[in-house]
Design an enzyme around this catalytic site. Structure first.
Site, PDB file in Angstrom:
ATOM      1  N   ASP A 160       0.835  -1.201   0.000  1.00  0.00           N
ATOM      2  CA  ASP A 160       0.000   0.000   0.000  1.00  0.00           C
ATOM      3  C   ASP A 160       0.874   1.256   0.000  1.00  0.00           C
ATOM      4  O   ASP A 160       2.096   1.170   0.162  1.00  0.00           O
ATOM      5  CB  ASP A 160      -0.936  -0.052   1.219  1.00  0.00           C
ATOM      6  N   GLU A 192       0.153  -0.145  -5.221  1.00  0.00           N
ATOM      7  CA  GLU A 192      -0.851   0.919  -5.309  1.00  0.00           C
ATOM      8  C   GLU A 192      -0.180   2.241  -5.710  1.00  0.00           C
ATOM      9  O   GLU A 192      -0.737   3.318  -5.482  1.00  0.00           O
ATOM     10  CB  GLU A 192      -1.607   1.062  -3.980  1.00  0.00           C
ATOM     11  N   TRP A 193       0.963   2.150  -6.326  1.00  0.00           N
ATOM     12  CA  TRP A 193       1.770   3.313  -6.694  1.00  0.00           C
ATOM     13  C   TRP A 193       0.982   4.351  -7.508  1.00  0.00           C
ATOM     14  O   TRP A 193       0.890   5.515  -7.087  1.00  0.00           O
ATOM     15  CB  TRP A 193       3.028   2.779  -7.366  1.00  0.00           C
ATOM     16  N   PRO A 194       0.371   3.967  -8.637  1.00  0.00           N
ATOM     17  CA  PRO A 194      -0.310   5.033  -9.401  1.00  0.00           C
ATOM     18  C   PRO A 194      -1.478   5.686  -8.668  1.00  0.00           C
ATOM     19  O   PRO A 194      -1.701   6.888  -8.824  1.00  0.00           O
ATOM     20  CB  PRO A 194      -0.782   4.331 -10.673  1.00  0.00           C
ATOM     21  N   LEU A 195      -2.191   4.914  -7.851  1.00  0.00           N
ATOM     22  CA  LEU A 195      -3.312   5.496  -7.088  1.00  0.00           C
ATOM     23  C   LEU A 195      -2.845   6.687  -6.252  1.00  0.00           C
ATOM     24  O   LEU A 195      -3.491   7.735  -6.192  1.00  0.00           O
ATOM     25  CB  LEU A 195      -3.945   4.413  -6.200  1.00  0.00           C
ATOM     26  N   TYR A 196      -1.681   6.538  -5.616  1.00  0.00           N
ATOM     27  CA  TYR A 196      -1.182   7.606  -4.745  1.00  0.00           C
ATOM     28  C   TYR A 196      -0.457   8.698  -5.527  1.00  0.00           C
ATOM     29  O   TYR A 196      -0.210   9.778  -4.987  1.00  0.00           O
ATOM     30  CB  TYR A 196      -0.266   7.011  -3.658  1.00  0.00           C
ATOM     31  N   ASP A 220     -10.687   2.828  -3.585  1.00  0.00           N
ATOM     32  CA  ASP A 220     -11.088   1.513  -3.061  1.00  0.00           C
ATOM     33  C   ASP A 220     -12.518   1.185  -3.497  1.00  0.00           C
ATOM     34  O   ASP A 220     -13.397   2.038  -3.453  1.00  0.00           O
ATOM     35  CB  ASP A 220     -11.084   1.535  -1.527  1.00  0.00           C
TER      36      ASP A 220
END
Ligand code: GLA
Length: 432
Positions: A160, A192-196, A220
């Site tokens: 995460d 979850e790199w691109p999400l952040y 999510d």
């Protein structure tokens, strides 16, 4: 009532071949398994809710059911722990340790148990100082944690991105990727790199694909149709950026399947399953497999839909048309086959018909093709030609899913136009 008329074509943008994937030999097809988060969240109260708290018992029971109830046979392989498994303190050597009360046997024992059933175990950690649930993060401990997971014989890491300076995300995700590789154990790496990164800048999908086996891009998933719709809308509006990044070894992850829970109607569950298959998404269910209704189970275990998701070509499908409150999504499959999903986005009224025809120059049905309807019910529609017209009937927020298989001109296989006598089915599925 007949809605849109769509010319099958896969027109529009053609994704270039995917760049190099993380070279760990894993996730050549989208990952399949079960992940605790959406259904069980951070429930640590085993005194009050022993059956639903995050404990070794939960994962052992889920693994048992996966074997006994046909999930493993259908392809679901990874039993994955999400947040809230560790103790709040690292041990004297600086290693993560499972909460001793909830995981008295420890993760290694749990992995052994899961392996003894022929399944694999996934675990969760975070690139920053804390996990999203406030447990110890891995920043400063990447090599220690990777080695700990390898020593425990873990098979997948969901990493995460909470509590991390966003400018260091790339470095962090990449260093953990290298640390996992250094252990010598095959550990599938879910990021979850691109999400952040999206809130700050456009992510570098080439680098992400070289680093991770799949990656979350967006919010999510919740147990609601509005959540599933928002994920589809985000995916469609970013498809020119994210679709080319997907392929064997690396996948866009639109988050868990929430089929079998409380929030989706059966039509909406079919839509999630169909669209996740078209998107070549990891199929990570988050539900209670110990208590799931037969229809949801049948949908999640539907071999035809799973085969579309797992197609070895590994092309991610995408939205090809929007008309009359219908969306058409198409996915190229191996051997020039094609999957087509027709989603009825009109959330009022009843079923609406949608006419599918071959576009001029649409090679798949020239001279002939075989069409199979998979959702809402399985039906062989038989041999078609370039003049074919198929009408599918789709419930509000439901999806019709079909596959098209070309029949080459030199094929001497006999065929019957058995889809012509469908008048009795006119009402719910196919008419001419
Ligand atoms: C984030 C992730 C979720 C889940 C939770 C756990 O929100 O995106 O998938 O792992 O953290 O705290």
């Amino acid at each position: 009532m007949l809605g849109g008329v769509f010319l099958l074509s896969l027109l529009g943008f053609v994704p270039p071949p995917a760049a190099d994937a993380l070279d760990n030999g894993l996730a050549l097809q989208p990952t399949m398994g079960w992940l605790h988060w959406e259904r069980f969240m951070c429930n640590t109260d085993c005194d009050r809710e022993p059956d639903n708290c995050i404990s070794e018992r939960l994962f052992m029971q889920m693994a048992d059911v996966m074997v006994k109830e046909g999930w493993k046979e259908a392809g679901y392989e990874y039993v994955c722990i999400d947040d809230c498994w560790p103790s709040h303190q690292r041990d004297a050597q600086g290693r993560l340790q499972a909460d001793p009360k909830r995981f008295p046997g420890g993760i290694k024992k749990l992995a052994d148990y899961v392996h003894s059933l022929g399944l694999k175990l996934g675990i969760y950690a975070d690139v920053g100082t804390k996990t999203c649930g406030g447990y110890p993060g891995s920043l400063g401990y990447y090599e220690t944690d990777a080695q700990t997971f390898a020593d425990w014989d873990v098979d997948l890491l969901k990493f995460d991105g909470c509590y991390m300076d966003w400018t260091l995300l790339g470095e962090g995700y990449s260093n953990m990727s290298k640390a996992l590789n250094k252990t010598g154990r095959s550990i599938l790496y879910s990021c979850e790199w691109p999400l952040y990164e999206w809130p700050h800048q456009k992510p570098n999908y080439k680098a992400i694909r070289e680093t991770c086996n799949h990656w979350r891009n967006f919010d999510d998933v919740y147990d609601s149709w509005s959540s599933v719709k928002s994920i589809l809308a985000w995916t469609a509006s970013h498809q020119d950026i994210i679709v080319p990044a997907a392929g064997p070894g690396g996948w866009n992850d639109p988050d868990m399947l929430v089929i079998g829970n409380f929030g989706l109607s059966h039509d909406q569950q079919e839509s999630q399953m169909a669209l996740w298959a078209i998107m070549a998404a990891p199929l990570l269910m988050s539900n209670d497999l110990r208590d799931i209704c037969p229809r949801s189970k049948g949908l999640l275990q539907n071999r035809h839909i799973i085969a579309i998701n797992q197609d070895p070509l590994g092309n991610q499908g995408y939205l090809t048309a929007k008309m009359d409150s219908f969306q058409v999504w198409e996915k190229r499959l191996l051997a020039n086959r094609q999957a087509v999903a027709v989603l009825n986005t009109q959330e009022i009224g009843g079923a609406r018909g949608f006419l599918l025809r071959a576009a001029p120059g649409f090679k798949l049905c020239d001279p002939q093709c075989n069409v199979t309807q998979i959702l809402p019910q399985y039906k062989e529609l038989g041999v078609q030609d370039p003049h074919t017209k198929i009408v599918v009937s789709v419930n509000p927020s439901g999806t019709a899913l079909l596959t098209i298989t070309p029949i080459s001109s030199d094929s001497s296989a006999p065929y019957k136009l058995h889809w012509q006598d469908t008048s009795v089915q006119r009402k719910h599925t196919i008419t001419l």
